[in-house]
Design an enzyme around this catalytic site. Structure first.
Site, mmCIF file in Angstrom:
data_model
loop_
_atom_site.group_PDB
_atom_site.id
_atom_site.type_symbol
_atom_site.label_atom_id
_atom_site.label_comp_id
_atom_site.label_asym_id
_atom_site.label_seq_id
_atom_site.Cartn_x
_atom_site.Cartn_y
_atom_site.Cartn_z
ATOM 1 N N GLY A 47 25.421 -7.704 34.620
ATOM 2 C CA GLY A 47 26.438 -8.061 33.651
ATOM 3 C C GLY A 47 26.390 -7.130 32.456
ATOM 4 N N GLU A 84 16.050 -4.296 33.281
ATOM 5 C CA GLU A 84 16.711 -3.064 32.828
ATOM 6 C C GLU A 84 16.688 -1.983 33.920
ATOM 7 O OE1 GLU A 84 18.384 -2.938 30.130
ATOM 8 O OE2 GLU A 84 17.554 -4.476 28.816
ATOM 9 N N HIS A 131 39.662 -6.172 25.225
ATOM 10 C CA HIS A 131 39.204 -5.697 23.926
ATOM 11 C C HIS A 131 38.137 -4.624 24.019
ATOM 12 C CE1 HIS A 131 40.911 -9.696 22.406
ATOM 13 N NE2 HIS A 131 41.673 -8.719 21.938
HETATM 14 ZN ZN LIG Z 1 38.369 -10.295 23.936
#
Ligand SMILES: [Zn+2]
Length: 199
Positions: free
Chosen positions: A10, A84, A187
């Site tokens: 993710g 990681e 965004h």
């Molecule tokens: Zn957003």
């Protein structure tokens, strides 16, 4: 877990390390020996451990390259956990395949995409090999008229001096303030990113 190779993938702030810690503690509670590794490059936390943003932690062996995982491997290890993993060299693919051949379970956590929203290092191949994948998301914190967006964030926004980092900005910028935030696809901004080529 019954599957042999499990991935947790993710964006940043999605709780990947926390999920990894939960799998580790479940195995240890069942009396299994677990070895935890992380790339030595990850210096955010203490050198000899992995920690989640919510406070959990576990000791971990920092390694300088993927083959050191084999060097440090104990004969009674039931499961190898790697945090990681996106920072590892391409050799990590064969190291993971070797561990599976040795009947050792492997679980890893990593960033699926870099800040440009491009596949991160060995992640595409590792995820293709997984028997099971968890895809935790973060919350988009883009400010819209004083409120955060709140949509599921699957991407990591890199900001330099408060503005979206350019596609070509160097990873190390002397004298600039830099931070990362979780963003939804709408965004996530990467000025200068090449458009997909269709013919
Ligand atoms: Zn957003």
């Amino acid at each position: 877990m019954t599957e042999k190779l499990k991935g947790i993938a993710g964006s940043m702030f999605a709780g990947k390390t926390e999920m990894l810690l939960k799998e580790i503690s479940r195995a240890e509670y069942a009396g299994k020996k677990v070895q935890v590794f992380k790339p030595a490059i990850d210096t955010r936390w203490e050198a000899g451990s992995i920690s989640s943003h919510s406070g959990g932690s576990h000791e971990a062996t920092p390694v300088n390259n993927s083959y050191e995982i084999i060097e440090y491997l104990n004969p009674d290890t039931y499961m190898v956990a790697i945090d990681e993993i996106q920072f590892f060299d391409a050799g990590i693919i064969d190291v993971v395949r070797f561990l599976l051949e040795e009947d050792i379970r492997v679980i890893f956590a990593g960033l699926s995409l870099d800040f440009r929203a491009e596949p991160f290092g060995p992640m595409p191949e590792l995820l293709a090999l997984c028997d099971d994948i968890d895809r935790p998301t973060a919350i988009c914190n883009q400010n819209i008229d004083g409120q955060i967006c709140g949509e599921e964030a699957t991407r990591t926004q890199r900001l330099i001096n408060g503005r979206p980092a350019n596609y070509d900005d160097p990873i190390v910028l002397i004298g600039a303030s830099q931070e990362y935030q979780a963003r939804c696809p709408n965004h996530h901004k990467v000025p200068g990113k090449p458009q997909p080529k269709i013919k």
